[in-house]
Design a protein around this motif. Structure first.
Motif, short mmCIF file in Angstrom:
data_model
loop_
_atom_site.label_atom_id
_atom_site.label_comp_id
_atom_site.label_asym_id
_atom_site.label_seq_id
_atom_site.Cartn_x
_atom_site.Cartn_y
_atom_site.Cartn_z
N LEU A 150 0.88 -5.58 -13.92
CA LEU A 150 0.41 -4.84 -12.74
C LEU A 150 -1.09 -4.98 -12.58
N GLU A 151 -1.84 -4.92 -13.66
CA GLU A 151 -3.29 -5.07 -13.58
C GLU A 151 -3.67 -6.44 -13.03
N THR A 152 -2.98 -7.48 -13.48
CA THR A 152 -3.24 -8.82 -12.97
C THR A 152 -2.94 -8.91 -11.48
N ALA A 153 -1.85 -8.29 -11.05
CA ALA A 153 -1.50 -8.32 -9.63
C ALA A 153 -2.52 -7.56 -8.78
N SER B 31 -5.73 -9.58 -8.23
CA SER B 31 -5.61 -10.80 -7.42
C SER B 31 -5.13 -10.55 -6.00
N CYS B 32 -4.79 -9.32 -5.64
CA CYS B 32 -4.25 -9.05 -4.31
C CYS B 32 -5.38 -8.92 -3.30
N GLY B 33 -5.01 -9.07 -2.02
CA GLY B 33 -5.98 -8.90 -0.94
C GLY B 33 -6.79 -10.15 -0.68
N LEU C 124 -6.21 -5.58 2.36
CA LEU C 124 -7.27 -5.02 1.54
C LEU C 124 -6.95 -5.23 0.08
N ASN C 125 -7.99 -5.42 -0.74
CA ASN C 125 -7.78 -5.46 -2.18
C ASN C 125 -7.73 -4.04 -2.72
N PHE C 126 -7.56 -3.92 -4.02
CA PHE C 126 -7.34 -2.60 -4.60
C PHE C 126 -8.59 -1.73 -4.52
N GLU C 127 -9.75 -2.31 -4.72
CA GLU C 127 -10.98 -1.52 -4.62
C GLU C 127 -11.20 -1.01 -3.20
N GLY D 102 10.76 -9.97 -3.60
CA GLY D 102 10.82 -9.99 -5.04
C GLY D 102 10.02 -8.90 -5.72
N GLY D 103 9.39 -7.99 -4.98
CA GLY D 103 8.64 -6.91 -5.59
C GLY D 103 7.15 -7.15 -5.69
N ASP D 104 6.67 -8.35 -5.31
CA ASP D 104 5.23 -8.60 -5.29
C ASP D 104 4.62 -7.96 -4.04
N PHE D 105 3.30 -7.91 -4.02
CA PHE D 105 2.60 -7.34 -2.86
C PHE D 105 1.36 -8.17 -2.58
N ALA D 106 1.04 -8.28 -1.28
CA ALA D 106 -0.11 -9.08 -0.86
C ALA D 106 -1.40 -8.27 -0.83
#
Length: 345
Positions: A15-18, A21-23, A29-32, A56-60
């Motif tokens: 989850l931390e890796t995802a 790398s998202c956004g 938007l990214n997580f921050e 598949g459970g991933d998120f952009a």
């Protein structure tokens, strides 16, 4: 989950890796950026963001939705207002993140700061306008020209032009029979400045929880108590934000990706105040003198440096030396006995 559980540790790492790398900065938007938008709940009391799921459970990434697109007309949960649904539609729990501050009363809007800040802003603006009017009236000199009633109109016009040349100071022409008195205030406008100062301090208390600045941090009230109030507010906001991410995103992601058998990862914001290392070292010394040992690994984490225990060698005690006077007496006695034995022989 537990750090000792391989499945839980693997899920947290995934989850931390995802999240890192998202956004892409354009459509998602990214997580921050998500955390920054959720912190926007400080004023209106709530914030809503959409999770952009992939197959598949991933998120952009995430998408922030402004507060003006929601209504609370049907309860404490916001409903999304659209062109086809002006009364709002319910939010899908697994698709949206709904973050709100603590609710004081029955209305979710009571949890924000916009209501008290709106009143204080009105008071400040009205007082500021009065202050400008006061400065306009008493801050510039007022010119009064007294003329005789028999003065010709031509001369009066010349006096008017002369007064206008003084600019925005203002002025007027009166006959000698008219008595003009300009009343002055005794406080020179201090009451307006005091009110502006009071309103600003009220805003600082409401947002920051304290008034102490870097140059006014001496004493218990400035340096200790008020700093603790600010830290308490910070930690409370971080706990609310962490709880929202845990319950509305981490658990949902875990259910889609690793299943209910694995404990979902937890999101924790490190908002602890910096520890006084000098006081900590003094505490460790006191514990050591009392015969108690402190774990070196835990102390290294708290001190921010790697600490190791040095080997303590036992000092060699010197042999006790006898008194030289006693040895000389014993030596003399032995010599006398030997001499007497030789004489007898």
């Amino acid at each position: 989950g537990s750090k000792n559980d391989p499945a839980s540790a693997a899920a947290a790492e995934k989850l931390e890796t995802a999240l890192r790398s998202c956004g892409d900065g354009d459509d998602a938007l990214n997580f921050e950026e998500l955390l920054e938008d959720l912190l926007g709940a400080l004023l209106p009391g709530f914030a809503v963001a959409e999770i952009l799921w992939l197959p598949g459970g991933d998120f952009a990434g995430f998408n922030s939705i402004g507060q003006e697109h929601f209504t609370f007309a049907h309860g404490f949960t916001p409903r999304l207002v659209t062109r086809d649904q002006p009364l709002g539609v319910e939010l899908v729990r697994e698709r949206f993140i709904f973050h709100r501050l603590r609710i004081h009363g029955s209305d979710p809007a009571f949890g924000g700061l916009i209501r008290p800040l709106a009143w204080l802003d009105c008071f400040a603006n009205l007082n500021f306008k009065d202050l400008l009017g006061f400065i306009e009236k008493y801050g510039m000199p007022f010119i009064a020209a007294k003329v005789d009633p028999a003065t010709a109109d031509k001369e009066k016009s010349a006096v008017k032009r002369l007064i206008r040349n003084f600019g925005s100071a203002g002025g007027g022409i009166f006959s000698r029979a008219v008595e003009l008195q300009l009343l002055q205030t005794a406080d020179k406008g201090e009451v307006y400045f005091e009110l502006l100062k009071y309103v600003q301090q009220a805003i600082d208390r409401l947002v920051l929880g304290q008034l102490a600045s870097g140059g006014e941090s001496s004493g218990l009230s400035g340096g200790d108590a008020q700093s603790r109030v600010r830290q308490d507010i910070l930690e409370a906001d971080c706990r609310l934000l962490s709880r929202t991410i845990d319950t509305q995103f981490c658990k949902v992601w875990s259910r889609y990706n690793v299943g209910p058998a694995v404990a979902p990862p937890r999101f924790v914001i490190d908002c602890a105040a910096s520890e006084d290392k000098a006081a900590l070292a003094e505490t460790v010394k006191t514990l050591h003198d009392a015969g108690l040992e402190v774990d070196a690994e835990e102390l290294s984490t708290r001190m921010g440096m790697k600490l190791t225990r040095r080997e303590v060698t036992t000092p060699v005690q010197p042999l006790a030396m006898s008194d030289t006077s006693d040895r000389s007496d014993q030596s003399d006695t032995s010599d006398k006995k030997l001499a007497a034995a030789l004489e007898d022989y």
